[in-house]
Design a protein around this motif. Structure first.
Motif, PDB file in Angstrom:
ATOM      1  N   VAL A  35       0.871  -1.189   0.000  1.00 41.64           N
ATOM      2  CA  VAL A  35       0.000   0.000   0.000  1.00 41.64           C
ATOM      3  C   VAL A  35       0.899   1.227   0.000  1.00 41.64           C
ATOM      4  CG1 VAL A  35      -1.708   1.308   1.342  1.00 41.64           C
ATOM      5  CG2 VAL A  35      -1.864  -1.186   1.261  1.00 41.64           C
ATOM      6  N   CYS A  36       0.725   2.079  -1.003  1.00 47.38           N
ATOM      7  CA  CYS A  36       1.576   3.258  -1.142  1.00 47.38           C
ATOM      8  C   CYS A  36       1.357   4.221   0.025  1.00 47.38           C
ATOM      9  CB  CYS A  36       1.280   3.950  -2.474  1.00 47.38           C
ATOM     10  SG  CYS A  36       2.352   5.358  -2.768  1.00 47.38           S
ATOM     11  N   ARG A  37       2.480   4.803   0.514  1.00 46.91           N
ATOM     12  CA  ARG A  37       2.379   5.723   1.646  1.00 46.91           C
ATOM     13  C   ARG A  37       1.902   7.114   1.189  1.00 46.91           C
ATOM     14  NH1 ARG A  37       4.979   4.799   6.350  1.00 46.91           N
ATOM     15  NH2 ARG A  37       3.560   6.446   7.029  1.00 46.91           N
ATOM     16  N   HIS A  38       1.712   7.341  -0.127  1.00 45.91           N
ATOM     17  CA  HIS A  38       1.183   8.622  -0.571  1.00 45.91           C
ATOM     18  C   HIS A  38      -0.332   8.646  -0.376  1.00 45.91           C
ATOM     19  CE1 HIS A  38       0.025  11.412  -4.101  1.00 45.91           C
ATOM     20  NE2 HIS A  38       0.217  12.135  -3.008  1.00 45.91           N
ATOM     21  N   ARG A  39      -1.090   8.087  -1.313  1.00 45.28           N
ATOM     22  CA  ARG A  39      -2.544   8.084  -1.127  1.00 45.28           C
ATOM     23  C   ARG A  39      -3.124   6.677  -1.168  1.00 45.28           C
ATOM     24  NH1 ARG A  39      -4.398  12.094  -5.318  1.00 45.28           N
ATOM     25  NH2 ARG A  39      -6.332  10.940  -5.122  1.00 45.28           N
ATOM     26  N   GLY A  40      -2.235   5.695  -0.966  1.00 45.84           N
ATOM     27  CA  GLY A  40      -2.735   4.363  -0.672  1.00 45.84           C
ATOM     28  C   GLY A  40      -2.943   3.427  -1.841  1.00 45.84           C
ATOM     29  N   SER A  41      -2.490   3.784  -3.019  1.00 50.40           N
ATOM     30  CA  SER A  41      -2.690   2.856  -4.144  1.00 50.40           C
ATOM     31  C   SER A  41      -1.953   1.532  -3.883  1.00 50.40           C
ATOM     32  CB  SER A  41      -2.129   3.486  -5.422  1.00 50.40           C
ATOM     33  OG  SER A  41      -2.128   2.540  -6.467  1.00 50.40           O
ATOM     34  N   LYS A  42      -2.487   0.464  -4.438  1.00 51.97           N
ATOM     35  CA  LYS A  42      -1.733  -0.783  -4.455  1.00 51.97           C
ATOM     36  C   LYS A  42      -0.534  -0.520  -5.364  1.00 51.97           C
ATOM     37  CE  LYS A  42      -2.504  -5.691  -5.224  1.00 51.97           C
ATOM     38  NZ  LYS A  42      -3.490  -6.749  -5.463  1.00 51.97           N
ATOM     39  N   SER A  55       7.653   0.758  -8.000  1.00 53.87           N
ATOM     40  CA  SER A  55       7.223   2.101  -8.352  1.00 53.87           C
ATOM     41  C   SER A  55       5.693   2.141  -8.388  1.00 53.87           C
ATOM     42  CB  SER A  55       7.811   2.450  -9.723  1.00 53.87           C
ATOM     43  OG  SER A  55       7.492   3.776 -10.014  1.00 53.87           O
ATOM     44  N   CYS A  56       5.121   3.077  -7.638  1.00 57.30           N
ATOM     45  CA  CYS A  56       3.657   3.139  -7.557  1.00 57.30           C
ATOM     46  C   CYS A  56       3.078   3.569  -8.911  1.00 57.30           C
ATOM     47  CB  CYS A  56       3.252   4.118  -6.462  1.00 57.30           C
ATOM     48  SG  CYS A  56       1.460   4.256  -6.311  1.00 57.30           S
ATOM     49  N   PRO A  57       2.065   2.869  -9.432  1.00 60.91           N
ATOM     50  CA  PRO A  57       1.528   3.214 -10.748  1.00 60.91           C
ATOM     51  C   PRO A  57       0.726   4.531 -10.754  1.00 60.91           C
ATOM     52  CG  PRO A  57       0.278   1.395  -9.777  1.00 60.91           C
ATOM     53  CD  PRO A  57       1.413   1.686  -8.845  1.00 60.91           C
ATOM     54  N   TYR A  58       0.433   5.100  -9.553  1.00 56.47           N
ATOM     55  CA  TYR A  58      -0.430   6.291  -9.502  1.00 56.47           C
ATOM     56  C   TYR A  58       0.364   7.583  -9.737  1.00 56.47           C
ATOM     57  CZ  TYR A  58      -4.824   8.590  -7.957  1.00 56.47           C
ATOM     58  OH  TYR A  58      -5.980   9.302  -7.886  1.00 56.47           O
ATOM     59  N   HIS A  59       1.289   7.938  -8.804  1.00 56.93           N
ATOM     60  CA  HIS A  59       2.065   9.170  -8.984  1.00 56.93           C
ATOM     61  C   HIS A  59       3.574   8.914  -8.958  1.00 56.93           C
ATOM     62  CE1 HIS A  59      -1.708   9.972  -6.729  1.00 56.93           C
ATOM     63  NE2 HIS A  59      -1.889  10.864  -7.699  1.00 56.93           N
ATOM     64  N   ALA A  60       3.921   7.629  -9.145  1.00 53.35           N
ATOM     65  CA  ALA A  60       5.329   7.219  -9.342  1.00 53.35           C
ATOM     66  C   ALA A  60       6.247   7.355  -8.126  1.00 53.35           C
ATOM     67  CB  ALA A  60       5.926   7.927 -10.560  1.00 53.35           C
ATOM     68  N   TRP A  61       5.710   7.404  -6.919  1.00 55.04           N
ATOM     69  CA  TRP A  61       6.613   7.288  -5.767  1.00 55.04           C
ATOM     70  C   TRP A  61       7.306   5.927  -5.909  1.00 55.04           C
ATOM     71  CZ3 TRP A  61       4.748   9.109  -0.282  1.00 55.04           C
ATOM     72  CH2 TRP A  61       4.412  10.465  -0.339  1.00 55.04           C
ATOM     73  N   THR A  62       8.599   5.909  -5.591  1.00 55.67           N
ATOM     74  CA  THR A  62       9.364   4.681  -5.814  1.00 55.67           C
ATOM     75  C   THR A  62      10.050   4.233  -4.525  1.00 55.67           C
ATOM     76  OG1 THR A  62       9.652   5.244  -8.124  1.00 55.67           O
ATOM     77  CG2 THR A  62      11.237   3.684  -7.219  1.00 55.67           C
TER      78      THR A  62
HETATM   79  S1  FES Z   1      -0.741   6.764  -4.456  1.00 52.74           S
HETATM   80 FE1  FES Z   1       1.244   6.006  -4.838  1.00 52.74          FE
HETATM   81  S2  FES Z   1       2.294   7.665  -5.668  1.00 52.74           S
HETATM   82 FE2  FES Z   1       0.328   8.446  -5.237  1.00 52.74          FE
END
Ligand code: FES
Ligand SMILES: [Fe+2]
Length: 401
Positions: free
Chosen positions: A87-94, A107-114
């Motif tokens: 679970v991404c620590r930004h806004r929670g995307s898988k 790498s998160c597929p939503y906003h690319a936090w890696t």
């Molecule tokens: S939810 Fe993962 S980068 Fe935004």
């Protein structure tokens, strides 16, 4: 937060349960009971995530998923096995969408936090100055290896596996479970509550009517007195200790604070050597075994993970809930790490017995759920061949609250 009236409902249902009977309908249908099971069973016990041979190189990963949770089990650059909540620590995307594979980083597929393989946030942009990347690593969960078998636990303070490691050391030295490789894994989705699948696995009362293939090979499928006679003969030929170790620390017999486990060995039908169509060998002998013994070991680690260890291969069974009314049974076939596919073993022969058996189980468990859904279902009387299932139910009712 749990509603106190749910606790009240669970204690009322527990009090009303009669030993030696199947569970009341609510245990399979009530959403609050399912929620309590996730919290008190699945988030507290060790879960089998796979075998080290599935992730041999840094960056290799497998997912372990149940209910709403997804965990990335990955080999780090320093060769450790780590487990990160997916679970991404930004806004929670898988973050990781593939079930297994190899990655240099996640790498998160939503906003690319890696995130790196250790779960540290290593790349993000346009964040405010006060943002601290080192406080935004992926959440980690506990990992322990039991002779190459990877277990994860989502509890803050997991149950101890020390007793299991101590008591099984002699038998595991013989079997060398760390020296296995996964030959095949198949997932069997089952449209039923997870307990109906686990209960079905706990008893062989259904084996004779439902599994003619299994009954040809395993003495356990025979009536109780026939099986006991065969087991006595088997025990006389095979002296105690080693493979014939008996450990009963399962379910309600586990010491408080320890994870439950059980190990024992049962005879196959006379002249059968492995779980194949005619009982003939399927793969090279495991570990240090010098010859076929005509038996197979049953190993249980935690309440939901089982292993059946023939002399030449091991089958793993993992039951996980997907929702209240659906679960999955994952079957793993393991052979010696040096066995060569097509030369030392044939995949279709190796997987035949437990594929045909699990497909039959899928059907009977789903039929069971359909009957339990009926307003006419009520608790029924369990047979003498369902004593292990009764231990499971005793443990379940205590573990639930
Ligand atoms: S939810 Fe993962 S980068 Fe935004
Ligand atoms: Fe079965």
């Amino acid at each position: 937060m749990q509603d106190p009236s749910d606790n009240h409902k669970i204690s009322r249902l527990k009090k009303a349960h009669i030993a030696g009977q199947s569970l009341a309908r609510e245990f399979y249908k009530d959403p609050e009971i399912y929620k309590t099971e996730i919290e008190n069973l699945f988030l507290k016990h060790w879960l089998f995530a796979g075998h080290v041979s599935q992730i041999p190189n840094p960056g290799d990963f497998i997912l372990c998923e149940f209910d709403t949770e997804s965990v990335i089990v990955v080999r780090s650059k320093s060769d450790e096995i780590k487990a990160h909540i997916n679970v991404c620590r930004h806004r929670g995307s898988k973050i990781c969408l593939e079930k297994s594979g190899h990655k240099k980083h996640f790498s998160c597929p939503y906003h690319a936090w890696t995130y790196d393989l250790d779960g540290r946030l290593v790349s993000n942009n346009q964040m405010p100055e006060y943002f601290k990347p080192d406080e935004n690593s992926l959440h980690q969960v506990h990992v322990q290896l039991v002779r190459g078998l990877i277990f994860i636990c989502l509890a803050e303070a997991p149950l101890s596996l020390e007793c299991l490691n101590e008591q099984t050391s002699e038998v595991f030295d013989l079997l060398e479970l760390q020296n296995l490789k996964l030959a095949k894994k198949t997932s069997y989705p089952i449209a039923a509550n997870w307990k109906l699948a686990v209960e079905n696995y706990q008893e062989c009362y259904h084996c004779a009517p439902s599994h003619k293939e299994f009954s040809r090979i395993h003495a356990m499928a025979r009536p109780l007195e026939v099986f006991q006679k065969r087991k006595e003969e088997f025990n006389q030929v095979n002296p105690p200790g080693g493979l014939m170790t008996e450990i009963n620390a399962y379910f309600d017999l586990a010491r408080p604070g320890d994870e439950g486990f059980q190990y024992g060995r049962n005879p196959l039908v006379e002249n059968m050597r492995s779980g194949s169509k005619d009982g003939s060998p399927l793969a090279p002998l495991l570990g240090k075994l010098p010859e076929y013994t005509g038996g197979a070991s049953e190993l249980m680690i935690g309440p939901l993970m089982y292993f059946l260890i023939y002399d030449d291969h091991m089958v793993g069974y993992r039951f996980l809930p997907l929702s209240q009314s659906e679960c999955v049974c994952d079957i793993y076939w393991f052979v010696r790490s040096d066995a060569r596919e097509g030369i030392d073993y044939d995949i279709s022969n190796l997987t035949w017995l437990w594929d045909v058996t699990t497909k039959a189980d899928q059907q009977i468990i789903e039929n069971n759920q359909k009957g339990v859904n009926s307003r006419y279902y009520s608790s029924g009387t369990l047979s003498e061949m369902e004593h292990f299932l009764q231990s499971f139910l005793r443990w379940y009712l205590v573990a639930l609250s």
